[in-house]
Design a protein around this motif. Structure first.
Motif, mmCIF file in Angstrom:
data_model
loop_
_atom_site.group_PDB
_atom_site.id
_atom_site.type_symbol
_atom_site.label_atom_id
_atom_site.label_comp_id
_atom_site.label_asym_id
_atom_site.label_seq_id
_atom_site.Cartn_x
_atom_site.Cartn_y
_atom_site.Cartn_z
ATOM 1 N N ARG A 118 -14.048 -37.686 -12.574
ATOM 2 C CA ARG A 118 -13.258 -38.800 -11.761
ATOM 3 C C ARG A 118 -12.367 -37.792 -11.055
ATOM 4 N N LEU A 119 -12.784 -36.778 -10.357
ATOM 5 C CA LEU A 119 -12.085 -36.099 -9.472
ATOM 6 C C LEU A 119 -12.272 -36.834 -8.146
ATOM 7 N N THR A 120 -13.603 -37.468 -8.027
ATOM 8 C CA THR A 120 -13.806 -38.619 -7.220
ATOM 9 C C THR A 120 -14.022 -40.019 -7.630
ATOM 10 N N GLU A 121 -13.359 -41.047 -7.377
ATOM 11 C CA GLU A 121 -13.659 -42.380 -7.998
ATOM 12 C C GLU A 121 -14.688 -43.050 -7.408
ATOM 13 N N PRO A 122 -15.847 -43.283 -8.094
ATOM 14 C CA PRO A 122 -17.214 -43.840 -7.536
ATOM 15 C C PRO A 122 -16.878 -45.364 -7.191
ATOM 16 N N ASP A 123 -17.591 -46.150 -6.348
ATOM 17 C CA ASP A 123 -17.395 -47.298 -5.944
ATOM 18 C C ASP A 123 -17.851 -48.484 -7.079
ATOM 19 N N THR A 124 -19.342 -47.887 -7.501
ATOM 20 C CA THR A 124 -19.605 -48.643 -8.566
ATOM 21 C C THR A 124 -20.503 -47.759 -9.562
ATOM 22 N N GLU B 262 -6.206 -41.547 -21.509
ATOM 23 C CA GLU B 262 -7.415 -41.248 -22.007
ATOM 24 C C GLU B 262 -8.207 -40.300 -21.199
ATOM 25 N N LEU B 263 -8.069 -40.291 -19.863
ATOM 26 C CA LEU B 263 -8.880 -39.690 -18.945
ATOM 27 C C LEU B 263 -8.278 -38.269 -18.974
ATOM 28 N N LEU B 264 -6.931 -37.844 -19.185
ATOM 29 C CA LEU B 264 -6.612 -36.776 -19.525
ATOM 30 C C LEU B 264 -7.232 -36.167 -20.843
ATOM 31 N N LYS B 265 -7.274 -36.825 -21.725
ATOM 32 C CA LYS B 265 -7.756 -36.187 -22.987
ATOM 33 C C LYS B 265 -9.420 -35.901 -22.850
ATOM 34 N N PHE B 266 -9.913 -36.938 -22.231
ATOM 35 C CA PHE B 266 -11.486 -36.755 -21.917
ATOM 36 C C PHE B 266 -11.601 -35.381 -21.120
ATOM 37 N N ARG B 267 -10.988 -35.148 -20.070
ATOM 38 C CA ARG B 267 -10.939 -34.068 -19.119
ATOM 39 C C ARG B 267 -10.802 -32.640 -19.850
ATOM 40 N N LYS C 269 -18.508 -44.243 -24.415
ATOM 41 C CA LYS C 269 -17.302 -44.737 -23.572
ATOM 42 C C LYS C 269 -17.722 -44.646 -22.293
ATOM 43 N N ASN C 270 -17.263 -45.577 -21.497
ATOM 44 C CA ASN C 270 -17.289 -45.601 -20.073
ATOM 45 C C ASN C 270 -16.191 -44.974 -19.434
ATOM 46 N N ILE C 271 -16.494 -43.801 -18.863
ATOM 47 C CA ILE C 271 -15.486 -42.902 -18.366
ATOM 48 C C ILE C 271 -14.555 -43.416 -17.151
ATOM 49 N N LEU C 272 -15.079 -44.725 -16.523
ATOM 50 C CA LEU C 272 -14.696 -45.241 -15.423
ATOM 51 C C LEU C 272 -13.528 -46.206 -15.954
ATOM 52 N N GLU C 273 -13.760 -46.503 -17.218
ATOM 53 C CA GLU C 273 -12.589 -47.523 -17.781
ATOM 54 C C GLU C 273 -11.511 -46.991 -18.481
ATOM 55 N N LEU C 274 -11.438 -45.791 -18.472
ATOM 56 C CA LEU C 274 -10.114 -44.908 -19.101
ATOM 57 C C LEU C 274 -9.106 -44.993 -18.444
ATOM 58 N N SER C 275 -7.955 -45.462 -19.574
ATOM 59 C CA SER C 275 -6.597 -45.118 -19.116
ATOM 60 C C SER C 275 -6.372 -43.791 -18.512
ATOM 61 N N ASP C 276 -5.272 -43.656 -17.599
ATOM 62 C CA ASP C 276 -4.916 -42.364 -17.419
ATOM 63 C C ASP C 276 -4.686 -41.173 -18.634
#
Ligand SMILES: Nc1ncnc2c1ncn2[C@@H]1O[C@H](COP(=O)(O)OP(=O)(O)OP(=O)(O)O)[C@@H](O)[C@H]1O
Ligand SMILES: [Mg+2]
Length: 242
Positions: free
Chosen positions: A49-55, A72-77, A63-70
């Motif tokens: 998610r350095l780029t946010e996709p449209d769909t 959770e996203l940090l933890k994933f990265r 886990k769907n990466i596009l649904e992570l909170s900020d």
């Protein structure tokens, strides 16, 4: 470990990524190739998610990466190593600090972070350069610092966006050698965008060819370069033969 479903990203009227699907197993090395502007960088940038996709959906370990909170996203990265074309090092920090920066930010104590950063630098052949500033290193060395930084968190997934594309040809080899060694000695899942055909043939379990935002061919190097079905595949085959 990674599944991408129907990923799309447009910039205005331009469909940079247009319905990309892929499934990557744990430990697999997948190389993405294709002409400039076909959507390779956009695709891998979407994965963390350095780029946010449209769909679309990007599923990692269920886990769907596009649904992570900020948060959770940090933890994933932290579990994803990313190597940039232009290194993205911090000029005022030493090599060692560049590599350990994110570990310290994540709360690891300095001593442990230093030890891990030194280990990562040794893996890319830069154990003795730890105290230098990036500006005093060659491009190849700077990129190896970039690789050490990506490695230091023991990532489960490494994403590489044309890591040798800004290097002069003499320096490309040293970076490809480090990459090849990593592919062979670690079990990390790798997604590598590169134009280096012979490197791709050697390291890839699978090659995905993209054209105009879509995956147009996928298979082992022998399949894709030996018996290509797509227009782009045939161009690569001719390149190898010439
Ligand atoms: N932030 C952006 N704003 C507008 N257009 C963009 C942006 N990022 C990419 N594009 C466009 O989207 C398309 C795909 O770009 P992308 O960077 O994914 O291609 P690429 O396959 O990585 O190319 P290259 O091999 O040159 O790096 C290109 O036409 C590019 O100009
Ligand atoms: Mg690119």
């Amino acid at each position: 470990m990674l599944e991408i479903k129907n990923l799309s990203k447009s910039y205005g009227k331009l469909k940079a990524v247009d319905g990309v699907d892929m499934k990557i197993s744990r430990g697999e090395t997948v190389v993405i190739m294709g002409p400039s502007g076909c959507g390779k960088s956009t695709t891998i940038r979407c994965i963390n998610r350095l780029t946010e996709p449209d769909t679309g959906e990007i599923i990692v370990e269920g886990k769907n990466i596009l649904e992570l909170s900020d948060k959770e996203l940090l933890k994933f990265r932290r579990k994803v190593g990313y190597v940039f074309q232009h290194f993205n090092l911090i000029a005022r920090l030493s090599v060692l600090d560049n590599v350990m920066f994110h570990l310290v930010l994540a709360g690891l104590d300095r001593q442990e972070a230093t030890a891990r950063a030194q280990l990562a630098l040794a893996k890319v052949g830069l154990a003795n350069e730890w105290n230098k500033r990036p500006g005093n290193l060659s491009g190849g060395q700077q990129q190896r610092v970039g690789i050490a930084r990506a490695l230091v968190g023991n990532p489960e997934l490494m994403l590489w966006d044309e890591p040798t594309a800004s290097l002069d040809p003499i320096l490309v080899r040293e970076v490809l050698d480090v990459m090849e060694e990593l592919v062979q000695t670690t079990k990390t899942t790798m997604v590598i965008v590169t134009h280096e055909v012979s490197f791709a043939s050697k390291v890839a379990d699978r090659i995905l060819l993209m054209d105009k935002g879509k995956i147009v061919e996928a298979g082992t190097p022998a399949e894709v370069f030996g018996n290509p079905q797509s227009e782009i595949g045939i161009k690569y085959q001719r390149l190898i033969a010439s």
